[in-house]
Design a protein around this motif. Structure first.
Motif, PDB file in Angstrom:
ATOM      1  N   ARG A 276       0.820  -1.209   0.000  1.00 50.16           N
ATOM      2  CA  ARG A 276       0.000   0.000   0.000  1.00 50.16           C
ATOM      3  C   ARG A 276       0.861   1.271   0.000  1.00 50.16           C
TER       4      ARG A 276
ATOM      5  N   VAL B  45       1.944   2.243  -3.573  1.00 52.01           N
ATOM      6  CA  VAL B  45       0.955   2.362  -4.643  1.00 52.01           C
ATOM      7  C   VAL B  45       1.143   3.660  -5.421  1.00 52.01           C
TER       8      VAL B  45
ATOM      9  N   ALA C 131       1.134   2.207  -9.098  1.00 53.06           N
ATOM     10  CA  ALA C 131       0.536   0.878  -9.254  1.00 53.06           C
ATOM     11  C   ALA C 131      -0.135   0.740 -10.617  1.00 53.06           C
TER      12      ALA C 131
ATOM     13  N   HIS D  46      -2.867  -0.437 -12.550  1.00 51.04           N
ATOM     14  CA  HIS D  46      -4.244  -0.894 -12.354  1.00 51.04           C
ATOM     15  C   HIS D  46      -4.787  -1.673 -13.546  1.00 51.04           C
TER      16      HIS D  46
ATOM     17  N   VAL E 291      -2.986  -5.350  -3.512  1.00 51.48           N
ATOM     18  CA  VAL E 291      -2.381  -4.338  -2.657  1.00 51.48           C
ATOM     19  C   VAL E 291      -2.261  -4.946  -1.266  1.00 51.48           C
TER      20      VAL E 291
ATOM     21  N   ARG F 116       4.307  -8.957   0.306  1.00 56.36           N
ATOM     22  CA  ARG F 116       4.478  -8.862  -1.145  1.00 56.36           C
ATOM     23  C   ARG F 116       5.397  -9.970  -1.663  1.00 56.36           C
TER      24      ARG F 116
END
Length: 195
Positions: free
Chosen positions: A70, A73, A78, A80, A87, A94
């Motif tokens: 997060r 991001v 990030a 998308h 996330v 991760r």
């Protein structure tokens, strides 16, 4: 819908670097994964080599799993547009998820984050936490000095040759990817030669 043939976790820079050939290499990696029905697992960013490998995979028909903390991001922008974007709360989460979702690992040019991920997954293999193939794409001599240093580590007795043998080093994306996928057990050698 057919099952994915393989899943490759790619570690690489969130920057493109000074040499434009590195961007070309990242694009070749993504294209190969996509054209061969594979899945890319990566850090979820859309900048630098990370974004290039993701876009190239999707453009060639592959699926992309991005995993990003997060806190990164916004910093890593990030992506998308990934097939799946997860996330997570921490870097540990991760890296664990990336490792779980992958059948093989490949390091492209990058910075300390790439190095840290490469060495961690290499260490995990040494300790028996996984037996998935690990590769280093040394295109355009990017990793020459690192590999020379690792030779020094072996020469000084801090590692054995067997630990070096846990990593496959190559200079051509298609050749190295084929080796990793074959080592992961996803296709017999005869079929892989046709890829």
């Amino acid at each position: 819908m057919t099952a994915l043939a393989f899943s490759v976790c790619v570690y690489c820079g969130s920057k493109s670097g000074e040499d434009p050939r590195f961007a070309s290499i990242a694009a070749q990696v993504g294209q190969w994964i996509g054209e061969h029905g594979g899945q890319l697992v990566y850090g979820g960013g859309r900048n630098g080599l990370m974004g290039i490998v993701a876009e190239s995979t999707m453009a060639a028909g592959g699926s992309v799993v991005g995993i990003i903390p997060r806190a990164l991001v916004e910093k890593e922008w990030a992506h998308h547009g990934c097939t799946e974007l997860h996330v997570v709360e921490t870097m540990h989460e991760r890296k664990r998820m990336m490792a779980e979702r992958a059948d093989a690992f490949l390091a492209l040019p990058g910075g300390i984050g790439t190095f840290e991920e490469l060495f961690e997954v290499w260490t995990w293999r040494q300790l028996g936490y996984h037996d998935k193939p690990v590769g280093i794409l040394n295109s355009h001599a990017y990793y020459d000095h690192l590999m020379a240093f690792m030779g020094q580590v072996v020469a000084q007795g801090f590692m054995g040759e067997w630990q070096m043998d846990l990593v496959t080093v190559g200079t051509e994306p298609a050749t190295l990817l084929r080796q990793l996928v074959e080592s992961a057990g996803f296709a017999p050698p005869a079929r892989m030669q046709a890829l």
